[in-house]
Design an enzyme around this catalytic site. Structure first.
Site, PDB file in Angstrom:
ATOM      1  N   LYS A  54     -17.395   7.793 -16.309  1.00  0.00           N
ATOM      2  CA  LYS A  54     -17.587   6.983 -15.030  1.00  0.00           C
ATOM      3  C   LYS A  54     -17.843   5.620 -15.481  1.00  0.00           C
ATOM      4  O   LYS A  54     -17.163   4.685 -14.932  1.00  0.00           O
ATOM      5  CB  LYS A  54     -18.778   7.408 -14.109  1.00  0.00           C
ATOM      6  CG  LYS A  54     -18.600   8.533 -13.292  1.00  0.00           C
ATOM      7  CD  LYS A  54     -19.588   9.212 -12.573  1.00  0.00           C
ATOM      8  CE  LYS A  54     -19.466  10.509 -11.664  1.00  0.00           C
ATOM      9  NZ  LYS A  54     -20.317  11.089 -11.323  1.00  0.00           N
ATOM     10  N   GLN A  98     -26.815  10.705 -11.003  1.00  0.00           N
ATOM     11  CA  GLN A  98     -25.901  12.030 -11.371  1.00  0.00           C
ATOM     12  C   GLN A  98     -26.667  13.162 -11.010  1.00  0.00           C
ATOM     13  O   GLN A  98     -27.823  13.536 -11.379  1.00  0.00           O
ATOM     14  CB  GLN A  98     -25.659  11.884 -12.899  1.00  0.00           C
ATOM     15  CG  GLN A  98     -24.768  12.938 -13.179  1.00  0.00           C
ATOM     16  CD  GLN A  98     -23.256  13.041 -12.802  1.00  0.00           C
ATOM     17  OE1 GLN A  98     -22.754  11.668 -12.296  1.00  0.00           O
ATOM     18  NE2 GLN A  98     -22.783  14.089 -12.343  1.00  0.00           N
ATOM     19  N   ASP A 121     -22.333   6.450  -3.930  1.00  0.00           N
ATOM     20  CA  ASP A 121     -22.054   8.034  -3.659  1.00  0.00           C
ATOM     21  C   ASP A 121     -22.235   8.537  -2.355  1.00  0.00           C
ATOM     22  O   ASP A 121     -21.728   9.855  -1.868  1.00  0.00           O
ATOM     23  CB  ASP A 121     -23.077   9.041  -4.440  1.00  0.00           C
ATOM     24  CG  ASP A 121     -22.597   9.403  -5.811  1.00  0.00           C
ATOM     25  OD1 ASP A 121     -21.250   9.748  -5.781  1.00  0.00           O
ATOM     26  OD2 ASP A 121     -23.283   9.676  -6.744  1.00  0.00           O
TER      27      ASP A 121
HETATM   28  N1  GUN Z   1     -22.376  15.844  -9.678  1.00  0.00           N
HETATM   29  C1  GUN Z   1     -21.233  16.355  -9.431  1.00  0.00           C
HETATM   30  N2  GUN Z   1     -20.503  15.606  -8.686  1.00  0.00           N
HETATM   31  C2  GUN Z   1     -21.084  14.478  -8.360  1.00  0.00           C
HETATM   32  C3  GUN Z   1     -20.949  13.183  -7.877  1.00  0.00           C
HETATM   33  O1  GUN Z   1     -19.743  13.034  -7.343  1.00  0.00           O
HETATM   34  N3  GUN Z   1     -21.913  12.237  -7.806  1.00  0.00           N
HETATM   35  C4  GUN Z   1     -22.955  12.503  -8.301  1.00  0.00           C
HETATM   36  N4  GUN Z   1     -23.884  11.802  -8.124  1.00  0.00           N
HETATM   37  N5  GUN Z   1     -23.594  13.663  -8.957  1.00  0.00           N
HETATM   38  C5  GUN Z   1     -22.501  14.633  -9.212  1.00  0.00           C
END
Ligand code: GUN
Length: 311
Positions: A54, A98, A121
């Site tokens: 990311k 995350q 998110d």
């Molecule tokens: N863990 C797995 N997918 C995601 C996501 O799209 N965002 C976040 N914050 N954690 C994740």
């Protein structure tokens, strides 16, 4: 039959190109590039890879990004303080925590601590509520990516029977709302669903988001369905990989050489035989999650710095 592959990588690349253009324009107007901070708690190997990808994707799109790493043993109060400080930092446009968080940390409290205006998110309850109420809001990245993939692949949603397997806050629930908003007839299945296969076999559009390797097989899939596989599971057993992909598959060699291979929630060979369209794993939904995160970050930056609605 041989399902057509839905090329998530290509669609993600197109979105990333659009975001990069948007970032250039924003820099010209304001002199500032959007900034994302990804908070990573603990050292789960998969989460580390996701966060690294990311952060790298941000710089490729011309954005600023940072990883804020905290040990798995961090007291919850310290984590909340970190997240609130990012909310108060005028330089930060997007905050991502995350998931999953280590045991002992109250995920709901952490998500509540995120500034809703920087919640790229879309997991803050305010934004989840706005989505449910059909108000403009940042949409969780994976569900947004699924809809983008369908739209840009020319697969209609309105009037179709969509079955989502998995009811998580991050994928199943928001995706159900998005598909409903697009006039699909939506069913959400979960671990207590009785006769799962009878329900999933009704689906024109079948989405698997359960986190169980190769769980959905031929008997779950209506011939001619579109199958979207959101699962990204690490398989470290060469025997299991051989039973899923076939003994001569390069995936078995991958397990021996790299220690694991990735498999979705859908049995790839069985789905290939039944579905009309299928997302591969890797290279399907995964790249779209990142692309939509970048887009959400650009939108958050525009909204905050330039007062544009944007969502
Ligand atoms: N863990 C797995 N997918 C995601 C996501 O799209 N965002 C976040 N914050 N954690 C994740």
């Amino acid at each position: 039959m041989g399902a057509r592959r839905l090329d998530g990588k290509a669609v993600a690349q197109a979105i990333r190109g659009e975001v990069a253009q948007g970032v250039r324009e924003m820099r010209q107007r304001t002199g500032a590039a959007p900034k994302l901070v990804a908070v990573l708690v603990g050292d789960d190997p998969a989460s580390r890879v996701y966060v690294r990808n990311k952060v790298a994707a941000c710089s490729e799109a011309g954005m600023r990004s940072e990883e804020a790493r905290l040990p798995a043993s961090v007291p919850q109060e310290d984590l909340l303080r970190t997240v609130r400080a990012l909310g108060a930092d005028a330089e930060v446009d997007g905050i991502l925590v995350q998931l999953p968080l280590p045991p002992g940390i109250d995920r709901a409290a952490v998500l509540l601590a995120i500034d809703p205006a920087k919640d790229v998110d879309g997991l803050h309850p305010l934004n989840a509520g706005r989505l449910a109420m059909r108000l403009p809001a940042p949409v969780p990245c994976t569900p947004a990516g699924v809809v983008e993939l369908l739209d840009r692949s020319g697969i209609p949603i309105a009037g179709k029977r969509a079955v989502i397997v998995g009811r998580s806050e991050i994928v199943g629930r928001p995706l159900a709302l998005l598909l409903l908003q697009r006039d699909a007839t939506v069913t959400v299945c979960h671990s207590k669903t009785q006769d799962l296969a009878a329900v999933t076999r009704e689906a024109d559009l079948l989405v698997a988001a359960i986190g169980r390797p190769a769980w959905l097989v031929a008997g779950h899939i209506r011939p001619g369905a579109t199958v979207i596989d959101v699962g990204i599971n690490r398989l470290d057993d060469a025997g299991r990989a051989a039973s899923i992909f076939g003994p001569d598959s390069p995936r078995v060699r991958e397990v021996r050489e790299r220690g694991y291979t990735l498999v979705g929630d859908v049995h790839p060979l069985e789905a290939e035989e039944r579905a009309a369209f299928l997302t591969p794993v890797p290279g399907g939904v995964g790249p779209l999650t990142i692309a939509c995160l970048l887009r959400n970050t650009l939108r958050a930056a525009r909204a905050r710095r330039e007062g544009e609605g944007g969502w």
